[in-house]
Design an enzyme around this catalytic site. Sequence first.
Site, PDB file in Angstrom:
ATOM      1  N   CYS A  94     -49.584 -14.996 -53.243  1.00 54.17           N
ATOM      2  CA  CYS A  94     -48.380 -14.321 -52.737  1.00 54.17           C
ATOM      3  C   CYS A  94     -47.093 -14.871 -53.359  1.00 54.17           C
ATOM      4  O   CYS A  94     -46.064 -14.214 -53.322  1.00 54.17           O
ATOM      5  CB  CYS A  94     -48.319 -14.410 -51.216  1.00 54.17           C
ATOM      6  N   HIS A 101     -40.861 -13.119 -48.959  1.00 49.65           N
ATOM      7  CA  HIS A 101     -42.210 -12.562 -49.010  1.00 49.65           C
ATOM      8  C   HIS A 101     -42.484 -11.853 -47.687  1.00 49.65           C
ATOM      9  O   HIS A 101     -42.170 -12.378 -46.611  1.00 49.65           O
ATOM     10  CB  HIS A 101     -43.217 -13.686 -49.247  1.00 49.65           C
ATOM     11  N   ASN A 131     -48.568  -6.809 -46.101  1.00 52.92           N
ATOM     12  CA  ASN A 131     -48.468  -7.903 -47.067  1.00 52.92           C
ATOM     13  C   ASN A 131     -49.111  -7.451 -48.377  1.00 52.92           C
ATOM     14  O   ASN A 131     -50.321  -7.295 -48.455  1.00 52.92           O
ATOM     15  CB  ASN A 131     -49.179  -9.141 -46.494  1.00 52.92           C
TER      16      ASN A 131
HETATM   17  C1  LIG Z   1     -52.836 -13.558 -38.410  1.00 48.21           C
HETATM   18  C2  LIG Z   1     -51.797 -13.647 -37.297  1.00 48.21           C
HETATM   19  C3  LIG Z   1     -51.013 -12.356 -37.240  1.00 48.21           C
HETATM   20  C4  LIG Z   1     -52.500 -13.831 -35.970  1.00 48.21           C
HETATM   21  O1  LIG Z   1     -51.544 -13.950 -34.949  1.00 48.21           O
HETATM   22  P1  LIG Z   1     -51.664 -15.138 -33.898  1.00 48.21           P
HETATM   23  O2  LIG Z   1     -50.595 -14.942 -32.906  1.00 48.21           O
HETATM   24  O3  LIG Z   1     -51.668 -16.420 -34.665  1.00 48.21           O
HETATM   25  O4  LIG Z   1     -53.036 -14.810 -33.274  1.00 48.21           O
HETATM   26  P2  LIG Z   1     -54.257 -15.786 -33.110  1.00 48.21           P
HETATM   27  O5  LIG Z   1     -54.824 -16.157 -34.435  1.00 48.21           O
HETATM   28  O6  LIG Z   1     -53.815 -16.884 -32.206  1.00 48.21           O
HETATM   29  O7  LIG Z   1     -55.268 -14.828 -32.407  1.00 48.21           O
HETATM   30  C5  LIG Z   1     -55.066 -14.360 -31.095  1.00 48.21           C
HETATM   31  C6  LIG Z   1     -56.230 -13.479 -30.697  1.00 48.21           C
HETATM   32  O8  LIG Z   1     -56.080 -12.204 -31.343  1.00 48.21           O
HETATM   33  C7  LIG Z   1     -57.325 -11.840 -31.925  1.00 48.21           C
HETATM   34  N1  LIG Z   1     -57.089 -10.979 -33.091  1.00 48.21           N
HETATM   35  C8  LIG Z   1     -57.054 -11.304 -34.392  1.00 48.21           C
HETATM   36  N2  LIG Z   1     -56.809 -10.212 -35.123  1.00 48.21           N
HETATM   37  C9  LIG Z   1     -56.684  -9.175 -34.279  1.00 48.21           C
HETATM   38  C10 LIG Z   1     -56.418  -7.811 -34.441  1.00 48.21           C
HETATM   39  N3  LIG Z   1     -56.224  -7.251 -35.629  1.00 48.21           N
HETATM   40  N4  LIG Z   1     -56.330  -7.053 -33.328  1.00 48.21           N
HETATM   41  C11 LIG Z   1     -56.507  -7.551 -32.103  1.00 48.21           C
HETATM   42  N5  LIG Z   1     -56.775  -8.869 -31.884  1.00 48.21           N
HETATM   43  C12 LIG Z   1     -56.851  -9.660 -32.965  1.00 48.21           C
HETATM   44  C13 LIG Z   1     -57.950 -13.141 -32.290  1.00 48.21           C
HETATM   45  O9  LIG Z   1     -59.355 -13.000 -32.427  1.00 48.21           O
HETATM   46  C14 LIG Z   1     -57.580 -14.015 -31.120  1.00 48.21           C
HETATM   47  O10 LIG Z   1     -58.465 -13.755 -30.073  1.00 48.21           O
HETATM   48  P3  LIG Z   1     -59.067 -14.957 -29.189  1.00 48.21           P
HETATM   49  O11 LIG Z   1     -57.856 -15.591 -28.554  1.00 48.21           O
HETATM   50  O12 LIG Z   1     -59.981 -14.255 -28.262  1.00 48.21           O
HETATM   51  O13 LIG Z   1     -59.737 -15.868 -30.187  1.00 48.21           O
HETATM   52  C15 LIG Z   1     -50.848 -14.829 -37.518  1.00 48.21           C
HETATM   53  O14 LIG Z   1     -51.527 -16.031 -37.336  1.00 48.21           O
HETATM   54  C16 LIG Z   1     -50.244 -14.814 -38.892  1.00 48.21           C
HETATM   55  O15 LIG Z   1     -49.495 -13.936 -39.237  1.00 48.21           O
HETATM   56  N6  LIG Z   1     -50.506 -15.855 -39.676  1.00 48.21           N
HETATM   57  C17 LIG Z   1     -49.983 -15.958 -40.999  1.00 48.21           C
HETATM   58  C18 LIG Z   1     -50.775 -15.084 -41.884  1.00 48.21           C
HETATM   59  C19 LIG Z   1     -50.089 -14.817 -43.157  1.00 48.21           C
HETATM   60  O16 LIG Z   1     -48.917 -14.539 -43.183  1.00 48.21           O
HETATM   61  N7  LIG Z   1     -50.851 -14.897 -44.220  1.00 48.21           N
HETATM   62  C20 LIG Z   1     -50.432 -14.549 -45.500  1.00 48.21           C
HETATM   63  C21 LIG Z   1     -49.645 -15.642 -46.091  1.00 48.21           C
HETATM   64  S1  LIG Z   1     -49.287 -15.157 -47.699  1.00 48.21           S
END
Ligand SMILES: CC(C)(COP(=O)(O)OP(=O)(O)OC[C@H]1O[C@@H](n2cnc3c(N)ncnc32)[C@H](O)[C@@H]1OP(=O)(O)O)[C@@H](O)C(=O)NCCC(=O)NCCS
EC number: 2.3.1.180
Length: 323
Positions: A113, A250, A280
């Site tokens: 990214c 980004h 993204n």
């Molecule tokens: C991925 C992201 C959106 C998840 O959000 P979060 O608030 O951290 O959520 P969590 O990982 O704590 O997950 C919360 C719950 O949602 C669930 N979940 C994950 N994806 C889901 C989806 N698409 N729909 C519904 N629920 C989902 C998880 O399984 C988890 O359930 P659990 O509590 O029963 O285990 C967030 O962590 C994020 O944006 N991270 C950075 C990713 C990124 O930017 N990557 C690219 C960098 S270049």
Amino acid sequence: MIRSVVRGSGAALPRRIMKNADFEGMVETSDEWIVQRTGIRQRHVAADDETTASLGEGAARAALDSAGLTPADIDLIVLATSTPNNTFPATAVEIQNRLGMHHGFAFDMQAVCSGFVYAVATADLYIRGGLAKRVLVIGSETFSRILDWSDRSTCVLFGDGAGALVLEAGEGAGGVADRGVLAASLRSDGVHKDKLFVDGGPSTTGTVGHLRMEGREVFKHAVGMITDVIEATFAQAGITADDLDWFVPHQANKRIIDASAKKLGIAEQKVVVTVDLHGNTSAASVPLALSVAVADGRIKKGDLVLLEAMGGGFTWGAVLVRW
Ligand SMILES: CC(C)(COP(=O)(O)OP(=O)(O)OC[C@H]1O[C@@H](n2cnc3c(N)ncnc32)[C@H](O)[C@@H]1OP(=O)(O)O)[C@@H](O)C(=O)NCCC(=O)NCCS
């Protein structure tokens, strides 16, 4: 001194738009969850006939048109991508051929990214080092091809697309009033590899593999890394957040963008956000956001623009440009 000045910009997106609601029959998720956690509302997804090369070509042609130039005027193509058409040759060379360009040289850069930020910093060095006068810097991705479409924690986050800039050698006095690339700061640290990677490759599995991510872990590191590298860039240029006209981060997650801007003291109205439209798009996200803000008249000649990215590796970096 020589400065790498922005002469044109452009973008290309796949025809098909996939809304959050379109995932609801595929994996257990909802529009509400995706919007609340990420700010993403839709993304473009490439059809079989749309590839990293074809989208990159489209963005390159749009950038050339906006610059009033043709491929004959370009002497280097730097393509940032993690989803090349083939393992080799470089997709940049394929784009060069598609543009009918048989002079100069072209290569790919792989910093996931952060690829576009790395590519702008690299192109700037080629220009200032005298190896190139006009460079097409492209970010093009088809992440839809490396997603595990049964994994709801990743498949909803990414999209396809391409964006490009034409950078051209110009004269500057050496200060921050110059047009062009003014400062850059790049970082990487492979200790974080397992938090965001693709589980395949030519030298390991012999397959392309799928994207794997520990989203929470990436989130935890993102804001600190982004703000550190931006503060280093501010220090290099001798400016503060107040001097900026536009912050083009980004586009991974609206919450990361908001938290970074807040920590840096960058006013909300200066932040360009397109994650709602594109998801993204990895190395394409910054040039796609730039093309939107240029097209709608926000970014204008003379504006001070900060680009930033963070991604797999981890890699991260920032570039300061006077438009
Ligand atoms: C991925 C992201 C959106 C998840 O959000 P979060 O608030 O951290 O959520 P969590 O990982 O704590 O997950 C919360 C719950 O949602 C669930 N979940 C994950 N994806 C889901 C989806 N698409 N729909 C519904 N629920 C989902 C998880 O399984 C988890 O359930 P659990 O509590 O029963 O285990 C967030 O962590 C994020 O944006 N991270 C950075 C990713 C990124 O930017 N990557 C690219 C960098 S270049």
